[in-house]
Design an enzyme around this catalytic site. Structure first.
Site: not given
Ligand code: FAD
Ligand code: SF4
Ligand code: NAP
Length: 678
Positions: A170, A358, A389
């Site tokens: 800056y 965040c 989620a």
């Molecule tokens: P999931 O994480 O898929 O969780 C779903 C859960 O439901 C699981 O635990 C599963 O066992 C359970 N389930 C499913 N069906 C059933 C059933 N019938 N009965 C009981 N349990 C069940 N996102 C980012 O924002 N930043 C990152 O840096 C990032 N890095 C990642 C790196 C890797 C290697 C991976 C694989 C993913 C990454 N992600 C990242 C993505 C992120 O993890 C996913 O977007 C997120 O986990 C989705 O959340 P979810 O709760 O919707 O689903």
């Molecule tokens: Fe930013 Fe990620 Fe830290 Fe939240 S967790 S303040 S999005 S760096």
């Protein structure tokens, strides 16, 4: 009486004319609230929540001293604007009159996206499209007057002080460095002349605001520029600033244009505190350190080591407004830790598309919009899926007074975050799982692990609501030979359940393709866990501090023991879709490890010889022994469809709701809004 665990963090500090009640300050972050509709009301809510959380001092996001200094438009030049800011300062002081709030004065100089941008010389920044107008003498005097006026207006607005940013590329910092200051008058040439403008800003502000007003100068203690500031120059400037009347020196690392990550998740915690410590020994005013300090334990250690007087945490205060009070009360396990992903904060700020929030705390900067009020009526809610989620939903719903039962088929909570945490450089993801684990216990959530849920399991239960957070499954692309034994899913690879060969093709170069490439190309300890590895990989010499900390130092990445191809069908550069403020570092680190990135690929077939592809219609055979599929995901919705057609009250959350453009930010955000409304 001193705090039994954090005696340094919770000791007051005397600034001569005033005191700070503890050593934690919320660092400056531009949030976009500065220029949003109802921005002052939202800022008041945002900052006062952090004040209630116990922080000792707050520095606002950057406010410009004039219009040419700003990209966003947020500036403070008039009494009427000062009256608007008063809503913010009053809100903080109403919480506790002892909490200080200072306004950052940010003159973006050559980084201002503004056609009237100004700088010491007409030198375009590598990261800007516009060449600044070189200031003439009258222009320089006008800028100085504007700084003074801005500080006076801040005082009128009820701020306890101002922070002047003299770093990051800056305006003030561009006077200091030769490559951006080509002047031959009294404002350029010798170092004495190059220091003149920043010093004049501080001297004139001090003269105008009087002695009893906090004045902080943010200095580039290590600018990470080839031929940047030498250590002697840093020390000399800091000492001159002391004489000019600053109350506190705040250390900053890196110009935005530098090619060294300083805040991303692969940076070790408190990596730069030692640099602050060295400077602190030269000065008598208190010194602030910052960057990747995200737990009270690390903050206390930095203070105990004598590396700083105050700890600045910006992103950790977005992640958890109650960070300080939780540490004070011994509730560290309840801290929602910043994982340094940048996905919802800096990526939004620099992308200028969405407001800042965040990833782990969607209420950040949305305090007036997303409220977790006590539920009018407590409901029995089943949540299926303990990924981000489902966990976010359980946390918010139970906190609001609902009775929540959580099911997951896996043996542990976390869903895909259990894979993310295994990637070198993503160790912080463990903290999010620790946080949610604590929240489930505090919210009395009944947790059933190792329980795959089907219609039969839920039919006889009388839940008022059922939340399907069953996440996503990897997409299997339609390629001839996809069932060949050499084809592996990223799930099995990351879990370590399968052997990966020496020659590997990765199909899909999204976030997960990059993470898999990082994992299988990596040797030895993760840079995030070892400052020496980090310094070696990014070419930083902490010990000798050559100019910028990096001049003449060759980055050394351990070459991968595998031959790796990272592939995508799109013809855009590989990795373009990664995070704006971190993607470049991921790309560099893979390129340095010799990972070959190919775009415009058509997959033809997979056989014993390898992966057959076309690149711009030329046929190639990649003679690989492993093909890893990272080709995106699809929603797991079958349970939802079944329950909905059985007439149950079901809703979708996270990846089960929408797989396209899903990441943890979207999953947690959507689930939190859903839980706030139930
Ligand atoms: P999931 O994480 O898929 O969780 C779903 C859960 O439901 C699981 O635990 C599963 O066992 C359970 N389930 C499913 N069906 C059933 C059933 N019938 N009965 C009981 N349990 C069940 N996102 C980012 O924002 N930043 C990152 O840096 C990032 N890095 C990642 C790196 C890797 C290697 C991976 C694989 C993913 C990454 N992600 C990242 C993505 C992120 O993890 C996913 O977007 C997120 O986990 C989705 O959340 P979810 O709760 O919707 O689903
Ligand atoms: Fe930013 Fe990620 Fe830290 Fe939240 S967790 S303040 S999005 S760096
Ligand atoms: P993604 O980012 O959508 O990437 C999917 C990749 O697969 C793309 O490269 C896509 O590129 C390719 N692809 C899609 N359909 C295909 C098909 N039918 N055949 C072959 N290739 C196909 O998804 P992801 O990598 O699975 O990541 C999931 C989510 O987690 C994303 O939102 C991501 O942002 C997030 N995440 C984030 C990070 C981070 O560091 N911020 C890290 C990991 C994951 P082409 O279509 O060009 O081939």
């Amino acid at each position: 009486m001193s705090h039994p665990v954090y005696p340094n963090l919770f000791s007051p500090i005397d600034l001569g004319f005033t005191q700070l009640k503890n050593r934690v300050l919320m660092g400056s972050m531009h949030t976009g609230l500065e220029e949003a509709d109802n921005g002052f009301e939202r800022m008041a809510a945002y900052f006062s929540e952090r004040a209630r959380g116990g922080v000792g001092m707050i520095i606002t996001g950057g406010i410009a001293p004039n219009l040419e200094a700003t990209t966003s438009g947020a500036h403070l030049v008039s009494r009427s604007q000062a009256r608007q800011h008063k809503e913010v300062t009053d809100a903080v002081h109403d919480v506790d009159a002892d909490i200080k709030i200072c306004m950052q004065i940010l003159h973006q100089g050559a980084l201002s996206k503004n056609e009237n941008l100004v700088a010491p010389s007409a030198v375009k920044s590598r990261i800007s499209r516009m060449t600044p107008n070189a200031l003439d003498e009258a222009g320089i005097q006008k800028q100085l007057d504007d700084f003074v006026n801005c500080a006076q207006m801040a005082k009128l607005a009820g701020y306890d002080g101002v922070e002047v940013i003299g770093s990051a590329g800056y305006l003030l910092s561009t006077f200091l460095v030769k490559k951006t200051n080509l002047r031959e008058d009294q404002w350029g040439g010798s170092y004495e002349n190059r220091m003149r403008f920043p010093l004049e800003v501080i001297k004139r502000i001090r003269a105008a605001v009087g002695e009893h007003f906090i004045l902080i100068f943010r200095i580039s203690a290590m600018d990470m520029l080839d031929d940047g500031m030498s250590w002697d120059e840093v020390v000399r400037l800091a000492k001159e600033m002391e004489k000019a009347g600053v109350t506190i020196i705040s250390t900053h690392f890196c110009w935005h244009e530098a090619r060294v990550p300083t805040v991303a998740t692969m940076v070790p915690r408190a990596a730069f505190a030692g640099v602050t410590g060295r400077l602190r020994k030269e000065l008598s005013v208190p010194v602030i350190t910052s960057n990747r300090i995200n737990t009270p334990e690390v903050a206390e250690q930095v203070l105990r080591d004598g590396d700083a007087d105050l700890i600045s945490m910006a992103r950790p205060m977005l992640a958890d407004p109650e960070f300080v009070v939780k540490a004070f009360e011994g509730r560290e396990n309840e801290i929602n830790t910043c994982i340094a992903c940048n996905q919802a904060c800096l990526d939004h700020t620099f992308g200028r598309k969405q407001g800042v929030t965040c990833l782990v705390n969607p209420r950040a900067c949305h305090e007036t919009l997303l409220k977790y009020s006590p539920a009018a009526q407590s409901k029995h809610i089943a949540v299926i899926g303990a990924g981000p989620a489902g966990l976010a939903y359980c946390t918010v719903a139970s906190q609001r007074g609902h009775q929540v039962t959580l099911y997951d088929g896996a043996a542990q909570i976390g869903g895909q975050f259990n894979l993310a945490k295994r990637i070198p450089g993503k160790e912080e993801f463990y903290e999010t799982l620790r946080y949610y684990d604590t929240m489930l216990k505090l919210g009395n959530v009944e947790v059933h692990l190792n329980t795959w849920v089907d219609k039969a399991l839920l039919e006889n239960k009388s839940f008022d609501e059922i939340i399907i957070a069953t996440g996503i499954s990897p997409r299997i692309p339609d390629i001839v030979g996809i069932n060949h034994p050499k084809v592996l899913s990223y799930l099995d690879v990351i879990e370590g359940a399968v052997e990966v060969g020496k020659r590997v093709a990765i199909i899909g170069a999204g976030g997960i393709g990059f993470d898999v490439a990082e994992l299988i190309s990596h040797k030895g300890i993760s840079p995030a866990m070892d400052k020496e590895v980090f310094a070696r990989e990014w070419g930083i010499d902490f010990e000798n501090h050559p100019r910028g900390g990096v001049t003449g130092v060759q980055p050394i990445f351990e070459r991968a023991e595998r031959e790796i191809y990272l592939l995508q069908r799109k013809d855009s550069p590989v990795g373009r879709g990664l995070g704006l403020t971190t993607g470049w570092a991921h790309r560099i680190s893979l390129i340095k490890r010799d990972v070959k990135m190919l775009n415009a690929v058509t997959y033809q077939h997979i056989d014993d010889h390898g992966l057959h592809i076309l690149v711009n219609n030329d046929a190639h055979l990649l003679e690989v022994d492993t093909v890893i599929i990272c080709a995106g995901q699809k929603s797991n919705r079958s349970l939802f469809d079944e329950l909905e057609s059985a007439g149950l009250n079901v809703k979708l959350a996270g990846g089960a709701f929408r797989a396209a453009e899903l990441d943890a930010k979207a999953a947690i955000n959507q689930a939190s809004y859903l839980a706030a409304a139930v």
